[in-house]
Design a protein around this motif. Sequence first.
Motif, PDB file in Angstrom:
ATOM      1  N   SER A 124     -94.667  44.337 -15.068  1.00 20.29           N
ATOM      2  CA  SER A 124     -94.779  44.395 -13.612  1.00 20.29           C
ATOM      3  C   SER A 124     -94.112  43.221 -12.898  1.00 20.29           C
ATOM      4  O   SER A 124     -93.556  43.383 -11.808  1.00 20.29           O
ATOM      5  CB  SER A 124     -96.254  44.463 -13.210  1.00 20.29           C
ATOM      6  N   ASP A 125     -94.177  42.037 -13.480  1.00 21.48           N
ATOM      7  CA  ASP A 125     -93.613  40.838 -12.851  1.00 21.48           C
ATOM      8  C   ASP A 125     -92.830  40.020 -13.877  1.00 21.48           C
ATOM      9  O   ASP A 125     -93.194  38.879 -14.172  1.00 21.48           O
ATOM     10  CB  ASP A 125     -94.712  39.971 -12.240  1.00 21.48           C
ATOM     11  N   PRO A 126     -91.772  40.571 -14.461  1.00 25.11           N
ATOM     12  CA  PRO A 126     -91.023  39.825 -15.481  1.00 25.11           C
ATOM     13  C   PRO A 126     -90.487  38.513 -14.928  1.00 25.11           C
ATOM     14  O   PRO A 126     -90.155  38.423 -13.738  1.00 25.11           O
ATOM     15  CB  PRO A 126     -89.881  40.776 -15.869  1.00 25.11           C
ATOM     16  N   PRO A 127     -90.428  37.480 -15.762  1.00 26.58           N
ATOM     17  CA  PRO A 127     -90.039  36.142 -15.292  1.00 26.58           C
ATOM     18  C   PRO A 127     -88.686  36.105 -14.603  1.00 26.58           C
ATOM     19  O   PRO A 127     -88.492  35.346 -13.657  1.00 26.58           O
ATOM     20  CB  PRO A 127     -90.029  35.312 -16.572  1.00 26.58           C
ATOM     21  N   LEU A 128     -87.729  36.870 -15.095  1.00 26.41           N
ATOM     22  CA  LEU A 128     -86.439  37.017 -14.420  1.00 26.41           C
ATOM     23  C   LEU A 128     -86.407  38.430 -13.840  1.00 26.41           C
ATOM     24  O   LEU A 128     -85.949  39.376 -14.473  1.00 26.41           O
ATOM     25  CB  LEU A 128     -85.285  36.778 -15.384  1.00 26.41           C
TER      26      LEU A 128
ATOM     27  N   ALA B 294     -87.227  43.425 -19.192  1.00 24.24           N
ATOM     28  CA  ALA B 294     -87.530  42.000 -19.047  1.00 24.24           C
ATOM     29  C   ALA B 294     -86.687  41.160 -19.992  1.00 24.24           C
ATOM     30  O   ALA B 294     -86.427  39.981 -19.719  1.00 24.24           O
ATOM     31  CB  ALA B 294     -89.012  41.747 -19.317  1.00 24.24           C
ATOM     32  N   TRP B 295     -86.252  41.738 -21.101  1.00 29.32           N
ATOM     33  CA  TRP B 295     -85.442  41.015 -22.086  1.00 29.32           C
ATOM     34  C   TRP B 295     -83.966  41.341 -21.954  1.00 29.32           C
ATOM     35  O   TRP B 295     -83.166  41.033 -22.842  1.00 29.32           O
ATOM     36  CB  TRP B 295     -85.911  41.345 -23.503  1.00 29.32           C
ATOM     37  N   GLY B 296     -83.564  41.979 -20.851  1.00 33.75           N
ATOM     38  CA  GLY B 296     -82.171  42.353 -20.700  1.00 33.75           C
ATOM     39  C   GLY B 296     -81.860  43.613 -21.484  1.00 33.75           C
ATOM     40  O   GLY B 296     -82.746  44.371 -21.875  1.00 33.75           O
ATOM     41  N   GLY B 297     -80.574  43.843 -21.718  1.00 30.57           N
ATOM     42  CA  GLY B 297     -80.179  45.034 -22.449  1.00 30.57           C
ATOM     43  C   GLY B 297     -78.714  44.968 -22.834  1.00 30.57           C
ATOM     44  O   GLY B 297     -77.977  44.094 -22.387  1.00 30.57           O
TER      45      GLY B 297
ATOM     46  N   ARG C  45     -89.263  35.452 -10.742  1.00 34.63           N
ATOM     47  CA  ARG C  45     -90.595  35.664 -10.193  1.00 34.63           C
ATOM     48  C   ARG C  45     -91.399  34.466 -10.673  1.00 34.63           C
ATOM     49  O   ARG C  45     -91.849  34.408 -11.824  1.00 34.63           O
ATOM     50  CB  ARG C  45     -91.181  36.967 -10.707  1.00 34.63           C
ATOM     51  N   ALA C  46     -91.568  33.465  -9.801  1.00 36.70           N
ATOM     52  CA  ALA C  46     -92.057  32.165 -10.245  1.00 36.70           C
ATOM     53  C   ALA C  46     -93.032  31.581  -9.240  1.00 36.70           C
ATOM     54  O   ALA C  46     -92.783  31.589  -8.031  1.00 36.70           O
ATOM     55  CB  ALA C  46     -90.884  31.198 -10.435  1.00 36.70           C
ATOM     56  N   LEU C  47     -94.135  31.061  -9.753  1.00 33.97           N
ATOM     57  CA  LEU C  47     -95.108  30.366  -8.920  1.00 33.97           C
ATOM     58  C   LEU C  47     -94.622  28.959  -8.595  1.00 33.97           C
ATOM     59  O   LEU C  47     -93.950  28.321  -9.401  1.00 33.97           O
ATOM     60  CB  LEU C  47     -96.453  30.277  -9.646  1.00 33.97           C
ATOM     61  N   LEU C  48     -95.014  28.477  -7.415  1.00 33.61           N
ATOM     62  CA  LEU C  48     -94.753  27.094  -7.048  1.00 33.61           C
ATOM     63  C   LEU C  48     -95.845  26.164  -7.551  1.00 33.61           C
ATOM     64  O   LEU C  48     -95.605  24.981  -7.784  1.00 33.61           O
ATOM     65  CB  LEU C  48     -94.656  26.970  -5.527  1.00 33.61           C
TER      66      LEU C  48
END
Length: 419
Positions: free
Chosen positions: A294-298, A349-352, A401-404
Amino acid sequence: MSGQSRPASTRRRGSTITPADSTGSRIPLYSREFATDPHGFYRWMRRRFGTLVPVDLAPGIPATLVVDDRTARRILDDPTGFPSDPRAWQQKAPAGLPIVPMMQWRPNPLRSHGPDHDRYRAATVDALAGVDPNSLRGTISRIAMDLINRFCSEGAADLLDRYVVPLVFRTMDDILGCPPELGDPLRVALTEMIDGAAADDSEARIQRLLTELIAGKRAEPGDDVTSRLVRHPASLSDEELVHQLLGLYWTGIEPPRNLIAGTLLLILTDPRFASDQTGFAPPTRAALDEVLASDPPLANHSITYPPLPVVVDDVALPADQPVLIGAAACHGDPDHPGTALPRADRDLAWGGGAHACPARARTISRLLAEEAVDQLLDALPDLSPAFDPDRAIWRPGPFHRALLALPVRFPPAPGMPLG
């Protein structure tokens, strides 16, 4: 298109071809509003634009975001029509554009195409193959305990600043064999680059520190990724080695720190991850899988640059303009095949394609995230958020998708022996 295979076009006879930016309105992926509610934007984008969305990566910097799963996979599986080499785009980019250091061409697998990509990727894969997961788990545990001991008696902490970020950096330093006297200043310069706040000399500092690391490993090799890259049969030059290491640092820092923080946020704020009547909560890996879905890091990455104008899904994409895969949007695609959570072999999330994250790198990232969360919750089981869960502060930026920050409270606890 002579001399090139046809890109992943889906032009239909008799259909209307629309320029990607024909609406005259682009969505600013860099805005705070987008960072606060990306999923609301993704739903609106799909209704408004269909599979391909005109966006801005920075003010006046156009790109196209792919929000459809099938279209994303066609593009990722067509490295000739959609290569990852940004040099033509980079020549036109404004001087001083903060996102350029994260997008510019480098002689490493992330930003190369064809035989060069294959050579760099083979060296990286072979070097990572020497990382022993069991030994790494022990390393992560020791670093985690050391960091937790520094704040566990205080009753409150910003987990991002006090735990997640230093844990990820110190783990990567260990994997790459980087000593603290180089790792500490590298952390400062790399953070500036990743956060889009690079000083004029950030790149030069990074290259100088990595060159020093490489020289040390040539003189005294060890059992680490840098030493294995130095002696790899690909015979990488020092410049190439610098950029392999820079790519490894970036992929080993930004995605794991966002994955760990996002997983902790989910566990701390979602009642589904609280202990049930038997005293058990869902395992950390279940939370990790949900965040990756749902919220992958990239959330918006896997950047490609079509060398020629191309029509995709009846949209005309210009040459040399970035095309990003919106992994989070594609995972939320209502036409996505499979269940609510993507199958492992279909997780963007891991690309392709040719640039998908190598299997060992995935193993390392998941191991780091799972161990980081488990160690923290074992040591401080009564963590609670010190913020309004509906008002989590997200770091604006077009890619992540990153928290501050991730402030928490907990009953003060004594430090634990490191063993």
